[in-house]
Motif scaffolding. Structure first.
Motif, mmCIF file in Angstrom:
data_model
loop_
_atom_site.group_PDB
_atom_site.id
_atom_site.type_symbol
_atom_site.label_atom_id
_atom_site.label_comp_id
_atom_site.label_asym_id
_atom_site.label_seq_id
_atom_site.Cartn_x
_atom_site.Cartn_y
_atom_site.Cartn_z
ATOM 1 N N ASP A 273 0.870 -1.170 0.000
ATOM 2 C CA ASP A 273 0.000 0.000 0.000
ATOM 3 C C ASP A 273 0.913 1.228 0.000
ATOM 4 O O ASP A 273 1.325 1.707 1.057
ATOM 5 C CB ASP A 273 -0.896 -0.003 1.243
ATOM 6 C CG ASP A 273 -1.881 1.163 1.269
ATOM 7 O OD1 ASP A 273 -1.655 2.131 0.512
ATOM 8 O OD2 ASP A 273 -2.850 1.115 2.045
ATOM 9 N N PRO A 274 1.258 1.751 -1.181
ATOM 10 C CA PRO A 274 2.203 2.863 -1.265
ATOM 11 C C PRO A 274 1.701 4.152 -0.621
ATOM 12 O O PRO A 274 2.500 4.959 -0.150
ATOM 13 C CB PRO A 274 2.402 3.041 -2.779
ATOM 14 C CG PRO A 274 1.958 1.750 -3.390
ATOM 15 C CD PRO A 274 0.856 1.268 -2.512
ATOM 16 N N THR A 275 0.393 4.371 -0.618
ATOM 17 C CA THR A 275 -0.141 5.603 -0.047
ATOM 18 C C THR A 275 0.097 5.667 1.456
ATOM 19 O O THR A 275 0.526 6.686 1.998
ATOM 20 C CB THR A 275 -1.650 5.721 -0.339
ATOM 21 O OG1 THR A 275 -1.858 5.712 -1.745
ATOM 22 C CG2 THR A 275 -2.217 6.995 0.264
ATOM 23 N N GLN A 276 -0.172 4.572 2.134
ATOM 24 C CA GLN A 276 -0.040 4.542 3.583
ATOM 25 C C GLN A 276 1.286 3.939 4.044
ATOM 26 O O GLN A 276 1.556 3.887 5.238
ATOM 27 C CB GLN A 276 -1.215 3.784 4.193
ATOM 28 C CG GLN A 276 -2.549 4.409 3.784
ATOM 29 C CD GLN A 276 -3.743 3.682 4.342
ATOM 30 O OE1 GLN A 276 -4.390 4.166 5.247
ATOM 31 N NE2 GLN A 276 -4.036 2.508 3.802
ATOM 32 N N CYS A 277 2.101 3.502 3.073
ATOM 33 C CA CYS A 277 3.416 2.912 3.368
ATOM 34 C C CYS A 277 3.302 1.769 4.360
ATOM 35 O O CYS A 277 3.950 1.753 5.417
ATOM 36 C CB CYS A 277 4.383 3.980 3.879
ATOM 37 S SG CYS A 277 4.951 5.093 2.586
ATOM 38 N N VAL A 278 2.460 0.793 4.042
ATOM 39 C CA VAL A 278 2.334 -0.424 4.834
ATOM 40 C C VAL A 278 2.360 -1.626 3.898
ATOM 41 O O VAL A 278 1.971 -1.527 2.728
ATOM 42 C CB VAL A 278 1.043 -0.442 5.684
ATOM 43 C CG1 VAL A 278 1.101 0.603 6.790
ATOM 44 C CG2 VAL A 278 -0.187 -0.232 4.812
ATOM 45 N N VAL A 279 2.842 -2.752 4.417
ATOM 46 C CA VAL A 279 2.822 -4.000 3.664
ATOM 47 C C VAL A 279 2.056 -5.037 4.478
ATOM 48 O O VAL A 279 2.059 -5.003 5.709
ATOM 49 C CB VAL A 279 4.253 -4.521 3.371
ATOM 50 C CG1 VAL A 279 5.005 -3.534 2.498
ATOM 51 C CG2 VAL A 279 5.032 -4.797 4.656
ATOM 52 N N GLN A 280 1.396 -5.936 3.775
ATOM 53 C CA GLN A 280 0.619 -6.967 4.443
ATOM 54 C C GLN A 280 1.484 -8.221 4.595
ATOM 55 O O GLN A 280 1.944 -8.790 3.599
ATOM 56 C CB GLN A 280 -0.655 -7.294 3.665
ATOM 57 C CG GLN A 280 -1.575 -8.255 4.385
ATOM 58 C CD GLN A 280 -2.939 -8.342 3.726
ATOM 59 O OE1 GLN A 280 -3.978 -8.247 4.360
ATOM 60 N NE2 GLN A 280 -2.944 -8.520 2.410
ATOM 61 N N LEU A 281 1.685 -8.639 5.834
ATOM 62 C CA LEU A 281 2.523 -9.804 6.121
ATOM 63 C C LEU A 281 1.646 -10.980 6.525
ATOM 64 O O LEU A 281 0.758 -10.860 7.365
ATOM 65 C CB LEU A 281 3.503 -9.491 7.259
ATOM 66 C CG LEU A 281 4.540 -8.394 6.995
ATOM 67 C CD1 LEU A 281 5.358 -8.143 8.250
ATOM 68 C CD2 LEU A 281 5.449 -8.778 5.831
ATOM 69 N N ARG A 282 1.916 -12.141 5.937
ATOM 70 C CA ARG A 282 1.255 -13.384 6.315
ATOM 71 C C ARG A 282 2.338 -14.322 6.839
ATOM 72 O O ARG A 282 3.228 -14.720 6.094
ATOM 73 C CB ARG A 282 0.526 -13.994 5.111
ATOM 74 C CG ARG A 282 -0.661 -13.177 4.651
ATOM 75 C CD ARG A 282 -1.359 -13.818 3.454
ATOM 76 N NE ARG A 282 -0.456 -13.898 2.314
ATOM 77 C CZ ARG A 282 -0.165 -12.892 1.524
ATOM 78 N NH1 ARG A 282 -0.686 -11.712 1.738
ATOM 79 N NH2 ARG A 282 0.671 -13.037 0.521
ATOM 80 N N GLU A 283 2.213 -14.696 8.102
ATOM 81 C CA GLU A 283 3.266 -15.468 8.739
ATOM 82 C C GLU A 283 2.697 -16.704 9.426
ATOM 83 O O GLU A 283 1.553 -17.087 9.170
ATOM 84 C CB GLU A 283 4.038 -14.570 9.725
ATOM 85 C CG GLU A 283 4.746 -13.416 9.024
ATOM 86 C CD GLU A 283 5.591 -12.578 9.953
ATOM 87 O OE1 GLU A 283 6.708 -12.211 9.573
ATOM 88 O OE2 GLU A 283 5.120 -12.281 11.074
ATOM 89 N N LYS A 284 3.491 -17.306 10.314
ATOM 90 C CA LYS A 284 3.112 -18.587 10.911
ATOM 91 C C LYS A 284 1.829 -18.455 11.714
ATOM 92 O O LYS A 284 1.500 -17.383 12.240
ATOM 93 C CB LYS A 284 4.249 -19.110 11.790
ATOM 94 C CG LYS A 284 4.497 -18.329 13.065
ATOM 95 C CD LYS A 284 5.584 -18.986 13.879
ATOM 96 C CE LYS A 284 5.780 -18.303 15.223
ATOM 97 N NZ LYS A 284 6.826 -18.961 16.030
ATOM 98 N N GLY A 285 1.119 -19.578 11.798
ATOM 99 C CA GLY A 285 -0.138 -19.575 12.522
ATOM 100 C C GLY A 285 -1.272 -18.915 11.782
ATOM 101 O O GLY A 285 -2.335 -18.655 12.345
ATOM 102 N N GLY A 286 -1.051 -18.611 10.496
ATOM 103 C CA GLY A 286 -2.090 -17.974 9.697
ATOM 104 C C GLY A 286 -2.326 -16.520 10.052
ATOM 105 O O GLY A 286 -3.368 -15.953 9.681
ATOM 106 N N THR A 287 -1.379 -15.889 10.756
ATOM 107 C CA THR A 287 -1.551 -14.484 11.125
ATOM 108 C C THR A 287 -1.361 -13.583 9.910
ATOM 109 O O THR A 287 -0.514 -13.843 9.059
ATOM 110 C CB THR A 287 -0.562 -14.063 12.224
ATOM 111 O OG1 THR A 287 0.789 -14.218 11.737
ATOM 112 C CG2 THR A 287 -0.748 -14.917 13.466
ATOM 113 N N VAL A 288 -2.157 -12.541 9.841
ATOM 114 C CA VAL A 288 -2.075 -11.547 8.772
ATOM 115 C C VAL A 288 -2.105 -10.175 9.431
ATOM 116 O O VAL A 288 -2.968 -9.909 10.280
ATOM 117 C CB VAL A 288 -3.245 -11.674 7.774
ATOM 118 C CG1 VAL A 288 -3.115 -10.634 6.673
ATOM 119 C CG2 VAL A 288 -3.296 -13.080 7.188
ATOM 120 N N ARG A 289 -1.169 -9.315 9.071
ATOM 121 C CA ARG A 289 -1.147 -7.980 9.664
ATOM 122 C C ARG A 289 -0.554 -6.982 8.682
ATOM 123 O O ARG A 289 0.199 -7.354 7.785
ATOM 124 C CB ARG A 289 -0.350 -7.976 10.968
ATOM 125 C CG ARG A 289 1.159 -8.087 10.802
ATOM 126 C CD ARG A 289 1.860 -8.102 12.169
ATOM 127 N NE ARG A 289 3.294 -7.949 12.078
ATOM 128 C CZ ARG A 289 4.159 -8.911 11.834
ATOM 129 N NH1 ARG A 289 3.718 -10.126 11.628
ATOM 130 N NH2 ARG A 289 5.458 -8.674 11.790
#
Length: 271
Positions: free
Chosen positions: A82-98
């Motif tokens: 998301d270039p506008t808000q300068c955030v990336v979506q991470l999907r990691e262990k345990g099915g977590t998404v942030r």
């Protein structure tokens, strides 16, 4: 095996021979935060050696800024930026998404990397020059190469996960436990209801990132921008002076930040 036998009622609990055995204690992890000089050497080798230093320096910088796990970096897709808000979506262990804040210059590097190397929606972002997606083997090759130039990396078995320790210790020392937990995506570490109520917001993570990189971030003005859609959010904070101070980790990555900015400028209209 015996526990399953008891669960399936093949043997009685009293007849389970395993229940009388003491469980071995887990060995304490040898991983720890890296000294700033050692981190500087790792950045330098990644950026100046190998067959694709642009890729390797991007990998190292991504892990420094986000403290993500390997799985989080490998699962990045173009639509996770998301270039506008300068955030990336991470999907990691345990099915977590942030959503994790990144600096504006790193966002520019990630966007350019994906577009120049043929990344398409639904597929991995990080790629070789051949446009083939990288795997965890790139990490093994990268730190094996770094170990050839920095003996400490080889002798201590240092991997990219040590960078996660380094960033999270920096955040904890400067912003406290709650922000460090949120920064590392430790959503399962809450000890009480109060921990849940007082967990850090994404704007606090962005503030920690600002101190880490010295770059202003669009979410640090109360985090209001994050609650808007990318299409509607258009105001970026450009009037903030980069934070400075005696922060060793900031000094360690400053050279790589400067190099990334130079690369962004020299690419110019190619972006």
């Amino acid at each position: 095996m015996f526990r399953r036998a008891v669960d399936d009622r093949l043997i009685n609990h009293a007849d389970d021979p395993a229940r009388r055995l003491a469980k071995p204690s887990y060995a304490r992890s040898r991983r720890r935060a890296l000294p700033s000089q050692l981190l500087h050497w790792i950045i330098e080798v990644a950026d100046t050696t190998g067959d694709d230093p642009e890729l390797d320096s991007l990998i190292v910088r991504l892990h420094i800024e986000t403290a993500c796990r390997i799985s989080g970096a490998l699962s990045l897709r173009p639509e996770d930026l998301d270039p506008t808000q300068c955030v990336v979506q991470l999907r990691e262990k345990g099915g977590t998404v942030r959503w994790q804040p990144v600096s504006p210059s790193l966002m520019a590097e990630l966007s350019y990397h994906g577009s120049s190397r043929g990344a398409v929606p639904g597929e991995r972002l990080l790629r070789y020059r051949s446009t083939k997606p990288i795997t965890d083997r790139r990490y093994a090759y990268l730190f094996e190469r770094i170990g050839q130039h920095v003996p400490t990396v080889e002798s201590h078995g240092i991997t990219v996960h040590w960078i996660r320790h380094t960033t999270l210790r920096f955040v904890e020392r400067n912003f406290g436990k709650a922000v460090a937990q949120a920064y590392g995506g430790h959503f399962d570490r809450f000890q009480s209801a109060n921990d849940i109520y007082t967990r850090a917001g994404i704007e606090e993570i962005a503030e920690a990132l600002e101190l880490l990189t010295g770059e202003p971030h669009p979410l640090t003005d109360g985090g209001d921008l994050f609650w808007q859609t990318s299409e509607n959010a258009s105001v970026l904070r450009a009037d903030i002076e980069p934070m400075s101070g005696p922060i060793s980790l900031s000094r360690a990555i400053s050279q790589e930040i400067a190099r990334a900015n130079v690369r962004a400028i020299t690419k110019g209209d190619d972006r």
